[in-house]
Design a protein around this motif. Structure first.
Motif, short mmCIF file in Angstrom:
data_model
loop_
_atom_site.label_atom_id
_atom_site.label_comp_id
_atom_site.label_asym_id
_atom_site.label_seq_id
_atom_site.Cartn_x
_atom_site.Cartn_y
_atom_site.Cartn_z
N LEU A 195 0.81 -1.21 0.00
CA LEU A 195 0.00 0.00 0.00
C LEU A 195 0.85 1.26 0.00
O LEU A 195 0.47 2.27 -0.61
CB LEU A 195 -0.93 0.00 1.22
CG LEU A 195 -1.88 -1.20 1.35
CD1 LEU A 195 -2.77 -1.02 2.58
CD2 LEU A 195 -2.72 -1.38 0.10
N ASP A 196 1.99 1.20 0.69
CA ASP A 196 2.87 2.37 0.76
C ASP A 196 4.29 1.91 1.04
O ASP A 196 4.66 1.68 2.21
CB ASP A 196 2.39 3.33 1.85
CG ASP A 196 3.22 4.62 1.90
OD1 ASP A 196 4.18 4.74 1.12
OD2 ASP A 196 2.89 5.49 2.73
N PRO A 197 5.12 1.75 0.02
CA PRO A 197 6.48 1.24 0.20
C PRO A 197 7.40 2.18 0.97
O PRO A 197 8.50 1.79 1.37
CB PRO A 197 6.98 1.05 -1.24
CG PRO A 197 6.13 1.95 -2.07
CD PRO A 197 4.80 2.00 -1.39
N THR A 198 6.96 3.41 1.22
CA THR A 198 7.81 4.37 1.95
C THR A 198 7.64 4.27 3.46
O THR A 198 8.39 4.91 4.21
CB THR A 198 7.49 5.80 1.51
OG1 THR A 198 6.15 6.14 1.91
CG2 THR A 198 7.59 5.95 0.00
N ARG A 199 6.68 3.46 3.92
CA ARG A 199 6.42 3.35 5.35
C ARG A 199 7.59 2.66 6.06
O ARG A 199 8.34 1.87 5.49
CB ARG A 199 5.13 2.57 5.59
CG ARG A 199 3.87 3.28 5.12
CD ARG A 199 3.24 4.10 6.23
NE ARG A 199 2.75 3.23 7.28
CZ ARG A 199 1.54 2.69 7.30
NH1 ARG A 199 0.69 2.94 6.32
NH2 ARG A 199 1.16 1.92 8.30
#
Length: 366
Positions: free
Chosen positions: A316-320
């Protein structure tokens, strides 16, 4: 209804009924354990108690078959090697005597399989969650937890919701009703939500007839892959067996299938996921799962009709900061609402179950 079998000394053997009826007693289509007829005044097996033995009667059509091969066809919750070991150890009796693996069977012989434990891992019934939404003398409605099997089937003999409900009924803790709950409809193992059981034979027949005639109203919530374009719509695609599948129970949208219709509306959507409310207007096996996959939006983590991969933060959000944390590892389908008429009074009743934490957390993700 809860599939009956033979267990414990209080119940008669199927061979006794065969003598009365002139026909062999076949296995239940759900759990493959022997069936006992209700019209003889004998209650179904008490599923709160472990299964200690199963008794089969050899039908005329099975004359001459090898004992081990014949058993493999009817005792589907044990492997052939397990059954052969039981025969060698003397835990399979033919007419009361130990027999060889290759023994040829004769019509009318009694075959008794001794069961020394449940067919699955031992799951204490008090660890099977029973969250009651409503209960009276004729009906119990629960909020089914994901990952729980509804009734004994295949290798699941003692670790099911029906077993836990039987234990609860026999506990003597003021549970209303004279009989243990009986199945009137089912949910898949990984599906959560509203599930109803009848508590006597009259209620079972009336509720069963209402489900069969589609006189009930059901709604489900599904989290699907991708952003569904239409705010609402109807999926009208016939469903039938998937002849190309290796898995026997798998179905597909096929031209010569049974008429199947699902209405849907979007509750919430993003670029990656959509929360969809589904209203099945027919009751085909795996209908919602097949229909949603057919329009290009399979249910998340659906092992049969979609991508079984667990949903992680990174998807969903690879930067987390916690990309490997698993958000969901079971099919994202929840029975949100069931509306019925009470089987005894006719009173309209509606039951709801909120999204469980795993699905609620997923749709709440930023």
């Amino acid at each position: 209804m809860a599939p009956p079998g033979v267990g414990g000394p209080a119940l008669r053997a199927p061979s006794d009924y065969q003598a009365e009826r002139g026909a062999a007693v076949g296995p239940c289509r759900w759990c493959h354990l022997p069936r006992l007829p209700y019209n003889r005044g004998v209650a179904p097996r008490d599923l709160s108690q472990p299964l200690r033995e199963i008794v089969y009667s050899v039908a005329p059509g099975d004359a001459g078959r090898r004992l081990d091969i014949w058993l493999q066809g009817i005792v589907t919750w044990r492997s052939r090697s397990d059954l052969q070991r039981r025969i060698v150890e003397g835990r399979v009796l033919v007419d009361g005597q130990p027999a060889r693996k290759g023994a040829k069977l004769q019509p009318g012989q009694e075959v008794r399989v001794m069961v020394d434990g449940p067919a699955t891992e031992d799951v204490p019934t008090d660890q099977i969650p029973i969250r009651v939404i409503h209960e009276d003398q004729s009906l119990i409605v629960i909020d089914k937890a994901p990952g729980t099997v509804v009734h004994p089937v295949g290798r699941h003999v003692m670790d099911t919701i029906v077993n836990a409900l039987h234990v609860r009924h026999h506990s003597g803790e003021g549970v209303p009703g004279d009989q243990p709950p009986m199945i009137v409809h089912r949910l898949d193992r990984d599906t959560s939500g509203v599930l109803a059981f009848a508590k006597d034979e009259t209620a079972r027949k009336r509720l069963g007839a209402d489900f069969e005639a589609r006189r009930v109203d059901k709604s489900y919530l599904a989290i699907v892959s991708g952003s569904v374009a239409d705010d609402r719509g109807t999926i009208d695609l016939p469903i039938g067996p998937d002849v190309d599948a290796d898995i026997k129970l798998k179905v597909a949208c096929v031209a010569d299938g049974k008429p199947s219709r699902t209405d849907f509306e979007i509750v919430q959507r993003s670029e990656l996921l959509s929360l969809v409310r589904c209203h099945p207007r027919t009751g085909r096996q795996h209908q919602l799962r097949v229909h949603l996959a057919a329009i290009g939006h399979p249910i998340l983590c659906d092992r049969l009709y979609g991508d079984p991969t667990a949903v992680t933060v990174a998807m969903l959000d690879p930067t987390r900061a916690d990309p490997d944390r698993v958000l969901l590892d079971r099919q994202a389908l929840h029975a949100e609402r069931l509306a019925i008429n009470h089987p005894m009074t006719g009173e309209p009743m509606s039951f709801e179950a909120a999204l469980p934490p795993d699905l609620a957390s997923l749709v709440a993700e930023p």
